[in-house]
Design a protein around this motif. Sequence first.
Motif, PDB file in Angstrom:
ATOM      1  N   LEU A   1      33.173  29.802  18.376  1.00  0.00           N
ATOM      2  CA  LEU A   1      34.206  30.769  18.750  1.00  0.00           C
ATOM      3  C   LEU A   1      34.233  31.013  20.257  1.00  0.00           C
ATOM      4  O   LEU A   1      35.307  31.143  20.854  1.00  0.00           O
TER       5      LEU A   1
ATOM      6  N   ALA B   1      36.145  28.208  22.034  1.00  0.00           N
ATOM      7  CA  ALA B   1      37.430  27.842  21.441  1.00  0.00           C
ATOM      8  C   ALA B   1      38.434  27.323  22.466  1.00  0.00           C
ATOM      9  O   ALA B   1      39.307  26.527  22.128  1.00  0.00           O
ATOM     10  N   ASN B   2      38.312  27.743  23.707  1.00  0.00           N
ATOM     11  CA  ASN B   2      39.255  27.314  24.749  1.00  0.00           C
ATOM     12  C   ASN B   2      38.630  26.352  25.750  1.00  0.00           C
ATOM     13  O   ASN B   2      39.222  26.082  26.792  1.00  0.00           O
TER      14      ASN B   2
ATOM     15  N   GLU C   1      36.796  29.275  11.863  1.00  0.00           N
ATOM     16  CA  GLU C   1      35.527  29.808  12.352  1.00  0.00           C
ATOM     17  C   GLU C   1      35.389  31.286  12.015  1.00  0.00           C
ATOM     18  O   GLU C   1      34.310  31.743  11.645  1.00  0.00           O
ATOM     19  N   ARG C   2      36.475  32.036  12.122  1.00  0.00           N
ATOM     20  CA  ARG C   2      36.436  33.456  11.750  1.00  0.00           C
ATOM     21  C   ARG C   2      36.122  33.618  10.270  1.00  0.00           C
ATOM     22  O   ARG C   2      35.337  34.485   9.883  1.00  0.00           O
TER      23      ARG C   2
ATOM     24  N   VAL D   1      40.014  28.278  15.287  1.00  0.00           N
ATOM     25  CA  VAL D   1      39.572  29.663  15.395  1.00  0.00           C
ATOM     26  C   VAL D   1      39.653  30.383  14.050  1.00  0.00           C
ATOM     27  O   VAL D   1      38.728  31.119  13.671  1.00  0.00           O
TER      28      VAL D   1
END
Length: 135
Positions: A30, A33-34, A102-103, A99
Amino acid sequence: MAINLDRMVHLHHSTVRVRTDQMEVISSNLANANTPGYKARAIDFNNAMSKALQGGQNIGGLKTTHSNHIPLSNNSAIGDAQFRVSDQPDTGDGNTVDVQRERNEFLDNGMRYQASLQFLDGKFKGMKKALSGGQ
């Protein structure tokens, strides 16, 4: 009769440890993620648990092979994390973190972690009750 605490709580303690390692890997995914080129990782819970229950001293592929080696004290599953196969199309930057997935994994792992802690707590409460004579 001697009480072997390790035998009594080994399964639940190992489960909590593997769940903690999973939480760290998911958090890392997380957090990145970018990050261009970052590849999402995951720990295979069944594989990590079987290694933890065998009691093997294996940290990220490191093993003691001689009796004079310094003993390994941490039995982390993070070194066993594998790259996760992406379910989403490539966004062009090479990042494979989904994302939302992953959440969901984070929430699922969190609930399972809490359940593992409750099982561990139940073991200790049962032992405390037995030692105090059931009062």
